[in-house]
Design an enzyme around this catalytic site. Structure first.
Site, short mmCIF file in Angstrom:
data_model
loop_
_atom_site.label_atom_id
_atom_site.label_comp_id
_atom_site.label_asym_id
_atom_site.label_seq_id
_atom_site.Cartn_x
_atom_site.Cartn_y
_atom_site.Cartn_z
N CYS A 142 13.50 8.20 -12.06
CA CYS A 142 12.77 6.91 -12.09
C CYS A 142 11.35 7.07 -11.57
O CYS A 142 10.40 6.56 -12.13
CB CYS A 142 13.47 5.87 -11.23
SG CYS A 142 15.18 5.58 -11.66
N THR A 151 9.56 -2.67 11.90
CA THR A 151 8.74 -3.59 11.10
C THR A 151 7.74 -2.85 10.22
O THR A 151 7.34 -3.35 9.16
CB THR A 151 8.00 -4.55 12.06
OG1 THR A 151 8.97 -5.09 12.96
CG2 THR A 151 7.34 -5.68 11.34
N HIS A 176 -5.37 -7.12 5.42
CA HIS A 176 -5.95 -8.46 5.40
C HIS A 176 -7.45 -8.40 5.71
O HIS A 176 -7.93 -7.50 6.39
CB HIS A 176 -5.21 -9.36 6.40
CG HIS A 176 -3.80 -9.65 5.96
ND1 HIS A 176 -3.51 -10.31 4.79
CD2 HIS A 176 -2.59 -9.33 6.51
CE1 HIS A 176 -2.21 -10.41 4.65
NE2 HIS A 176 -1.62 -9.81 5.67
N ARG A 207 9.41 -10.47 12.20
CA ARG A 207 8.15 -10.61 12.96
C ARG A 207 8.46 -10.75 14.45
O ARG A 207 9.28 -11.60 14.82
CB ARG A 207 7.39 -11.86 12.50
CG ARG A 207 7.14 -11.93 11.00
CD ARG A 207 6.69 -13.34 10.62
NE ARG A 207 6.44 -13.49 9.19
CZ ARG A 207 7.37 -13.82 8.28
NH1 ARG A 207 8.61 -14.04 8.65
NH2 ARG A 207 7.05 -13.95 7.01
N SER A 240 4.58 -6.68 3.90
CA SER A 240 3.94 -6.83 2.58
C SER A 240 2.98 -5.69 2.27
O SER A 240 2.51 -5.57 1.13
CB SER A 240 3.15 -8.15 2.51
OG SER A 240 3.98 -9.25 2.75
N ALA A 241 2.64 -4.89 3.28
CA ALA A 241 1.74 -3.73 3.10
C ALA A 241 0.38 -4.13 2.57
O ALA A 241 -0.20 -3.47 1.70
CB ALA A 241 2.39 -2.67 2.24
N CYS A 273 19.47 10.62 -8.48
CA CYS A 273 19.00 11.72 -7.61
C CYS A 273 19.85 11.95 -6.36
O CYS A 273 19.85 13.06 -5.82
CB CYS A 273 17.53 11.51 -7.23
SG CYS A 273 17.21 10.02 -6.29
N CYS A 323 14.18 13.05 -9.07
CA CYS A 323 14.32 11.59 -9.18
C CYS A 323 13.62 11.18 -10.46
O CYS A 323 12.40 11.28 -10.56
CB CYS A 323 13.69 10.92 -7.96
SG CYS A 323 13.41 9.16 -8.15
C1 LIG Z 1 7.61 -9.86 6.83
C2 LIG Z 1 6.40 -9.20 7.41
C3 LIG Z 1 5.26 -9.04 6.64
C4 LIG Z 1 4.11 -8.44 7.18
N1 LIG Z 1 3.04 -8.21 6.38
C5 LIG Z 1 1.94 -7.60 6.90
C6 LIG Z 1 0.82 -7.32 6.07
O1 LIG Z 1 0.86 -7.52 4.87
N2 LIG Z 1 -0.28 -6.79 6.65
C7 LIG Z 1 -0.36 -6.52 7.99
O2 LIG Z 1 -1.39 -6.09 8.46
N3 LIG Z 1 0.74 -6.71 8.79
C8 LIG Z 1 1.87 -7.23 8.27
N4 LIG Z 1 2.97 -7.43 9.05
C9 LIG Z 1 2.91 -7.02 10.45
C10 LIG Z 1 3.11 -5.52 10.62
O3 LIG Z 1 4.18 -5.05 9.83
C11 LIG Z 1 3.39 -5.26 12.10
O4 LIG Z 1 2.35 -5.84 12.86
C12 LIG Z 1 3.44 -3.78 12.44
O5 LIG Z 1 4.30 -3.08 11.57
C13 LIG Z 1 3.92 -3.64 13.87
O6 LIG Z 1 3.98 -2.29 14.19
P1 LIG Z 1 4.65 -1.82 15.54
O7 LIG Z 1 4.41 -0.37 15.63
O8 LIG Z 1 4.19 -2.69 16.65
O9 LIG Z 1 6.19 -2.24 15.38
P2 LIG Z 1 7.44 -1.47 14.76
O10 LIG Z 1 7.16 -0.88 13.46
O11 LIG Z 1 8.59 -2.43 14.83
O12 LIG Z 1 7.67 -0.29 15.79
C14 LIG Z 1 8.25 -0.48 17.05
C15 LIG Z 1 9.18 0.67 17.29
O13 LIG Z 1 9.69 0.61 18.62
C16 LIG Z 1 11.00 1.12 18.59
N5 LIG Z 1 11.71 0.66 19.79
C17 LIG Z 1 12.05 -0.61 20.12
N6 LIG Z 1 12.71 -0.62 21.29
C18 LIG Z 1 12.79 0.66 21.72
C19 LIG Z 1 13.36 1.28 22.86
N7 LIG Z 1 14.01 0.60 23.80
N8 LIG Z 1 13.27 2.62 22.96
C20 LIG Z 1 12.61 3.36 22.00
N9 LIG Z 1 12.07 2.81 20.91
C21 LIG Z 1 12.14 1.48 20.77
C22 LIG Z 1 11.56 0.53 17.30
O14 LIG Z 1 12.71 1.23 16.85
C23 LIG Z 1 10.39 0.65 16.36
O15 LIG Z 1 10.41 1.83 15.61
C24 LIG Z 1 4.13 -8.00 8.53
C25 LIG Z 1 5.30 -8.14 9.29
C26 LIG Z 1 6.44 -8.70 8.74
C27 LIG Z 1 7.68 -8.80 9.54
#
Ligand SMILES: Cc1cc2nc3c(=O)[nH]c(=O)nc-3n(C[C@H](O)[C@H](O)[C@H](O)COP(=O)(O)OP(=O)(O)OC[C@H]3O[C@@H](n4cnc5c(N)ncnc54)[C@H](O)[C@@H]3O)c2cc1C
Length: 501
Positions: A419, A40, A49, A315, A45-46, A459, A417
Site C-alpha cells: 500500500c 499525544t 499553526h 489534550r 492533527s499534525a 506486510c 508494504c
Molecule cells: C487531538 C489533538 C490535536 C492536536 N493538534 C495539534 C496540531 O495540529 N498542531 C499542534 O501544534 N499541536 C497539536 N496538538 C498538541 C500537540 O500534540 C501536543 O502539544 C504535543 O504533542 C505535546 O507533546 P508532549 O511532549 O508534551 O506530550 P506527549 O507526546 O504526551 O509526551 C509526554 C510523554 O511523557 C511520558 N510520560 C508520562 N508520564 C510518565 C512517567 N511517569 N514516567 C515516564 N514517562 C512518562 C508519556 O508516555 C509521553 O510519551 C494536538 C493535540 C491533540 C490531543
C-alpha cells in the site's frame, strides 16, 4: 549522574533533549513507553499553526509563531516531511464573522505573516468548490509528520550523546542537597542536577512526586477518522471552521496529511468517567458516526470504503470540563518550591496542548534558557545537526536516486508494504533503529509500513517472519503498543516443526 534528566519523550521532551545536546553536558531522557512519540505527539492533527488562534501576550501565541518560523530549517536538517499548504478559516454564516475578525486581530498582534481576508470567489482559487461567506488565509500554516519529527529529534539527540531510558516509568523523585534522584518502575535510580518534567498527560502527577502539588490536568479526547489516499490531492489546503469562544479545540476540520491521507476530526470530549484512564484512546461509536456525517457533508464524493481507520489523542488540559476553553502553557522553574535552598533545578511544562507540536523548537529554547540559570552551558564544536545516512521515504526519491540505491543495496528493490510502497531495507532500518525501540508501532512510525489501506494485512506476516528468522525475535513478544500484544499463541504447527500452543 546526569546534568539534566528529561521526563517524557514526546515531541517537547525530545526537542528539549536535542536542544540541550548542543552543549557539553550529560543528558538522559526517561520514558515509560517502549518508544518515543507514543503519547499525544503521535495523536494529533499534525498542523503547524500560524498564530491566529491565541490571545496576544500569551506564552502560546509567542512560542507558536516562533516555533512555526523555526520549522523549515529544522525539518530540512532532520529530513522530516513538511508542506506549507496554508489554511483557510471559513465563516459559513454571519454569526461566525466576529470570531473570524477576532482571529485576524490576534494574528496581527501575534505577528502571523501574510494573512489575507478572502471572499468566496478568491477562496475558490485556492480550494475549488469551497462554500463560505468570508475566509481568513494564513499561508504559514503547514502540515508535518508529528511522529516523524519526534523520532528525528530523539534519534538526532541520541547521535549527540543523549541516553534514552525507554520502558521506564517515573514513580518517585527524591531530593538531595545538589541533585534530584528519579526512581523508575524498572528499579533504576538516575540522578541529575536539573530535572525537566515534560510528561504530557501526567505532568501534574510527576510534579507532585517532586513535592509540587498545585497542578491539575484534565484529559480531553479528540477522535479522528483517517481517509484513504484515493482522495489525495482533493484538498489543496487546510480548511477550518471558526472556533466558538469556549470550544476546547479548534473544531472538526479536514486535514490533509504529509503522506496523502485526509483526517476528519478531532472531536473534543473530556474524560470524566471514574476509572477511565487519561490515556484512554478509544474511538466511540457516536463520535465516529458524527465524523462520518461531517466528512460526507464536506467531501460529498466520499464512499464508505474511504474511511480506513480511526484513532484518538488526548489534550492535557488545565481548564476543567465545566469551564472548557484553553489555558496558556505553563513553563515554570519551580525549583525553589520543590527544594528550597538546595542546589537543584526542577522545571515543569503543564498543559502543553495545541500548539505544542508547532511550538516545540521554541519551547526547547525557552527551557534551555531556564536550565542555564542552574548550570553552565558551553557549546560543543562537534554537534551533529543532521541525520547522516537517513534517506527519508524511498518511494518519494527521484527515480535516478532510487536506481542507485537499489544497485548498492538490493533490499531497496524488494517491496514489503504494497500500500505504502515500503521496501525491505526501510523495514530493516526501522527494526535496527538507534534507540533500540522494539514495538510493532516503532516500525510503523519509522517506515510507514502497516499504515496503508490494508492496515498491515499484506506486510505484517513478512515483517514478523523477518523479525523471527533474521533477528531471532519471538513474535509472541512483539506488541503493537505496551500491553497490546500482536500475537497470543500459535494456532497450528509451524512448517519448521515448532510445537503449537
Ligand atoms: C487531538 C489533538 C490535536 C492536536 N493538534 C495539534 C496540531 O495540529 N498542531 C499542534 O501544534 N499541536 C497539536 N496538538 C498538541 C500537540 O500534540 C501536543 O502539544 C504535543 O504533542 C505535546 O507533546 P508532549 O511532549 O508534551 O506530550 P506527549 O507526546 O504526551 O509526551 C509526554 C510523554 O511523557 C511520558 N510520560 C508520562 N508520564 C510518565 C512517567 N511517569 N514516567 C515516564 N514517562 C512518562 C508519556 O508516555 C509521553 O510519551 C494536538 C493535540 C491533540 C490531543
Amino acid at each position: 549522574m546526569y546534568d539534566v534528566l528529561v521526563i517524557g519523550a514526546g515531541v517537547i521532551g525530545c526537542a528539549i533533549a536535542r536542544e540541550l545536546s548542543k552543549y557539553s553536558i550529560k543528558i538522559g531522557v526517561i520514558e515509560k513507553e517502549p518508544d518515543v512519540a507514543f503519547g499525544t505527539s503521535s495523536r494529533n492533527s499534525a498542523v503547524l499553526h500560524s498564530g491566529i488562534n491565541y490571545l496576544p501576550g500569551t506564552v502560546r501565541a509567542e512560542l507558536d509563531v516562533k516555533g512555526n518560523a523555526m520549522m523549515d530549517e529544522l525539518c530540512a536538517s532532520l529530513k522530516v516531511p513538511l508542506k506549507r499548504i496554508g489554511k483557510l478559516t471559513v465563516a459559513l454564516k454571519e454569526e461566525d464573522l466576529p470570531g473570524l475578525y477576532k482571529q485576524q486581530k490576534q494574528g496581527e498582534a501575534n505577528g502571523t505573516p501574510g494573512m489575507e481576508l478572502m471572499d468566496n470567489d478568491k477562496m475558490r482559487t485556492i480550494q475549488p468548490g469551497i462554500e463560505g461567506i468570508l475566509g481568513l488565509w494564513t499561508p504559514t500554516s503547514a502540515i508535518i509528520s508529528s511522529f516523524g519529527l519526534t523520532i528525528a529529534l530523539a534519534e538526532n539527540a541520541k547521535a549527540n550523546g543523549v541516553d534514552f531510558h525507554l520502558n521506564s516509568e517515573v514513580t518517585a523523585i527524591e531530593k538531595g542537597e545538589d541533585s534530584l534522584t528519579v526512581v523508575t518502575s524498572d528499579g533504576k535510580r538516575n540522578s541529575a542536577r536539573v530535572v525537566i518534567n515534560s510528561a504530557g498527560l501526567h505532568c501534574d502527577e510527576v510534579s507532585a512526586m517532586a513535592g509540587f502539588t498545585g497542578a491539575k490536568i484534565w484529559s480531553c479526547r479528540g477522535e479522528y477518522y483517517v481517509l484513504d489516499k484515493r482522495l489525495n490531492g482533493s484538498l489543496k489546503t487546510l480548511i477550518y471552521p471558526v472556533p466558538g469562544p469556549n470550544d476546547p479545540g479548534l473544531g472538526i476540520h479536514l486535514t490533509p496529511t504529509v503522506d496523502g491521507n485526509i483526517l476528519i476530526g478531532p472531536s473534543a470530549a473530556y474524560i470524566t468517567e471514574p476509572g477511565e484512564s487519561r490515556e484512554d484512546y478509544r474511538a466511540t461509536a457516536a463520535i465516529m458516526e458524527d465524523l462520518k456525517r461531517e466528512g460526507l457533508r464536506l467531501l460529498p464524493e466520499l464512499s464508505a470504503s474511504d474511511f480506513i481507520r480511526n484513532f484518538s489523542g488526548n489534550r492535557p488540559k488545565q481548564t476543567p470540563p465545566e469551564k472548557g476553553g484553553n489555558a496558556d502553557f505553563t513553563i515554570e522553574d519551580v525549583s525553589e518550591k520543590v527544594a528550597p535552598g538546595k542546589k537543584v533545578g526542577f522545571i515543569h511544562l503543564l498543559g502543553m496542548e495545541s500548539p505544542g507540536l508547532t511550538s516545540s523548537p521554541a519551547i526547547a529554547l525557552k527551557v534551555k534558557d531556564m536550565v542555564e540559570k542552574h548550570i553552565t552551558l558551553s557549546p560543543r564544536t562537534d554537534f551533529i545537526a543532521e541525520r547522516p545516512g537517513f534517506i527519508g521515504t524511498f518511494s518519494e526519491l527521484p527515480l535516478e536516486q532510487r536506481m542507485d540505491l537499489i544497485r548498492t543495496e538490493p533490499e531497496y528493490g524488494e517491496i514489503f508494504c504494497r500500500c505504502e510502497q515500503i521496501t525491505k531495507k526501510e523495514i530493516r532500518d526501522a527494526i535496527e533503529n538507534p534507540l533500540g525501540a522494539r514495538a510493532m508501532s516503532s516500525i510503523k512510525y519509522r517506515a510507514r509500513a502497516m499504515m496503508g489501506r490494508c492496515q498491515g494485512g499484506f506486510c505484517v506476516p513478512r515483517i514478523v517472519r523477518m523479525l523471527r528468522d533474521e533477528y531471532g525475535f519471538n513474535p509472541e513478544d512483539y506488541f503493537v503498543r505496551k500491553d497490546a500484544p500482536m500475537f497470543v499463541g500459535r494456532v497450528r504447527e509451524s512448517a519448521r516443526g515448532g510445537a503449537s500452543k
